[in-house]
Structure formats: C-alpha cells, structure tokens
Design an enzyme around this catalytic site. Structure first.
Site, PDB file in Angstrom:
ATOM      1  N   ASP A  34      44.682  -6.368  62.493  1.00 57.74           N
ATOM      2  CA  ASP A  34      44.350  -5.070  63.084  1.00 57.74           C
ATOM      3  C   ASP A  34      43.377  -5.225  64.265  1.00 57.74           C
ATOM      4  O   ASP A  34      42.473  -6.054  64.226  1.00 57.74           O
ATOM      5  CB  ASP A  34      43.688  -4.219  61.981  1.00 57.74           C
ATOM      6  N   SER A 167      41.501   8.359  57.536  1.00 55.06           N
ATOM      7  CA  SER A 167      40.585   8.794  56.470  1.00 55.06           C
ATOM      8  C   SER A 167      40.150  10.219  56.762  1.00 55.06           C
ATOM      9  O   SER A 167      39.848  10.553  57.911  1.00 55.06           O
ATOM     10  CB  SER A 167      39.319   7.922  56.427  1.00 55.06           C
TER      11      SER A 167
HETATM   12  P1  13P Z   1      39.438   5.289  59.238  1.00 49.90           P
HETATM   13  O1  13P Z   1      38.086   4.949  59.780  1.00 49.90           O
HETATM   14  O2  13P Z   1      39.752   6.736  59.392  1.00 49.90           O
HETATM   15  O3  13P Z   1      39.618   4.851  57.841  1.00 49.90           O
HETATM   16  O4  13P Z   1      40.503   4.535  60.143  1.00 49.90           O
HETATM   17  C1  13P Z   1      40.730   3.156  59.971  1.00 49.90           C
HETATM   18  C2  13P Z   1      41.552   2.575  61.059  1.00 49.90           C
HETATM   19  O5  13P Z   1      42.136   3.281  61.856  1.00 49.90           O
HETATM   20  C3  13P Z   1      41.638   1.105  61.088  1.00 49.90           C
HETATM   21  O6  13P Z   1      42.378   0.630  62.144  1.00 49.90           O
END
Ligand code: 13P
Length: 234
Positions: A34, A167
């Site tokens: 990621d 989230s």
């Molecule tokens: P959140 O912070 O909303 O959990 O998003 C995580 C994210 O997009 C990781 O790439």
C-alpha cells in the site's frame, strides 16, 4: 495490506511471513503493498512476492505522476502483479504522515482519463472527499456525483475504483460507493483502534492480551467484509 514502513528495519521477514500465510490459506488472499511512493521501495515490492501494489505518486505534479506510475506499472505487470494508483490527493493523517488540508485535491475526470490511458493501471484510487484517519465530527462529505462520473469513465476503460479512508463510513455511504463502482475499500484506522482499545482492557498475561487484541481486529475485519459484500464469496 502492507505499508512501506514494513520494508525498513528488519521488516522483510514480516513480508515473507504474510506471503507464506497467504499461500497456505484455504481462501484466496492478495498480499498488497500500500502507498508505495519511492521508486526504490516499489522496486523492492516487485521482487518480494507481493500480488499487487499501489503506486502513490499523488505528491508529484500530474505529468510526473504519470511517468512514475507508468514505469512501475510496466515492471509490475511483467511480474503478473495488479497495479493501483492514486490521482488527486487525500488529506488526513496516516502512520504519522500528515497531508495538510490545503493540499487535498479531488480527482479530476479529464485527468483520470489521460492517467488511465498512459499508465495502463488496473485500479484507480480516487479522491472524492475521503480522508485517511478520522472524519471530522460533521461526518464524511463524499462527492458521490464525482464518483458517478469517475465510474462512467472507469467502466469504459476496464479499471476498478478504490476508496481509501473507508474507516468511519456509514453502511449507507458504503452502499452508495459500491453502486458507483468502488470495488476495493481501504480500512486501517478502525482496525488499529480495535487493537489499541483491547490492549487497554486488563488481562492476566501477555498471551491473553495478544489473543484478545487479535480477536478485536478480526471482529472489525469480519464486519467490514459483511458491509462490503465480500463475506462468503471465496
Ligand atoms: P482509514 O484511515 O480510513 O482506515 O484508511 C486507510 C487507508 O486508506 C489505507 O490506505
């Protein structure tokens, strides 16, 4: 999903562990790299056995983001990996990295067309008002009309849409995003919060503490899978 920080300071065994666990799993699991920003870490991810990666060139000027993403996309595809890339710029806080609100930019549909054509990516991470970390007390303000336009484009091009910052989104918003083409949601903050909350509940020993933290994270993941409509699909 593994963050680039895992490649630093002895993180390589962790990556090997995740790849091996996925290979031995009874359900199909993708090990995804990621928010890879630098060429070096992305090249590392390509040789380490990830199934897919995200090229995050969103800090670069548009043309530079294209050439950076195109280069990595070519190499990753030659290894059979799927490639996600971000266009626009997310605001919020993640892993200590703060991107000021003023830098936040929404994804531009015309730029997205050129970006997809030039880079040959498989998935586009969109910026439609989504943020990493916590949403303000007023709640998320997602531009669903923009998402609809991006979906019209992405379905024409055969590219999937990704929503980071998932989230804190309501079931109704998630449904609205799925209806408008989102096929991958990124969730981090809620899983980490479940872990931290669990650690603050007293336990008699370390084994129980760790087990309950793991269960707390699993419960969030299971709930999200239900919300995203991916439970029981393997
Ligand atoms: P959140 O912070 O909303 O959990 O998003 C995580 C994210 O997009 C990781 O790439």
């Amino acid at each position: 999903m593994i963050h680039p920080s895992a490649l630093k300071e002895g993180g390589l065994p962790l990556v090997a562990c995740c790849v091996s666990a996925a290979e031995h799993s009874s359900v199909p699991i993708t090990v995804h790299f990621d928010h890879g920003t630098s060429k070096l870490e992305l090249m590392e991810a390509i040789v380490l056995g990830f199934d897919s990666l995200m090229v995050d060139g969103s800090h670069l000027p548009f043309k530079d983001n294209i050439s950076h993403t195109k280069y990595i996309s070519f190499l990753a595809h030659s290894k059979g990996m799927l490639v996600e890339a971000e266009l626009g710029r997310l605001s919020g806080t993640e892993d200590g990295l703060t991107v000021e609100d003023y830098e936040a930019k929404l994804t531009d549909v015309n730029q997205a067309e050129e970006f997809i054509d030039e880079t040959d990516i498989d998935a586009l991470a969109v910026c439609i008002g989504n943020v990493h970390g916590k949403y303000p007390s007023s709640g998320p303000n997602l531009k669903l009309d923009l998402l609809k336009d991006l979906h019209a484009l992405s379905s024409k091009k055969g590219v999937l849409l990704v929503l980071h910052g998932a989230s804190g989104l309501s079931a109704e918003l998630i449904k609205g995003c799925i209806e408008r083409g989102v096929r991958k949601f990124n969730v981090n903050t809620e899983v980490r919060k479940a872990y931290m909350d669990s650690l603050s509940r007293p336990k008699s020993d370390l084994i129980h503490l760790m087990a309950s933290a793991k269960e707390a994270m699993k419960a969030v993941v299971a709930e999200k899978m239900r919300l995203f409509g991916s439970s029981g699909k393997a």
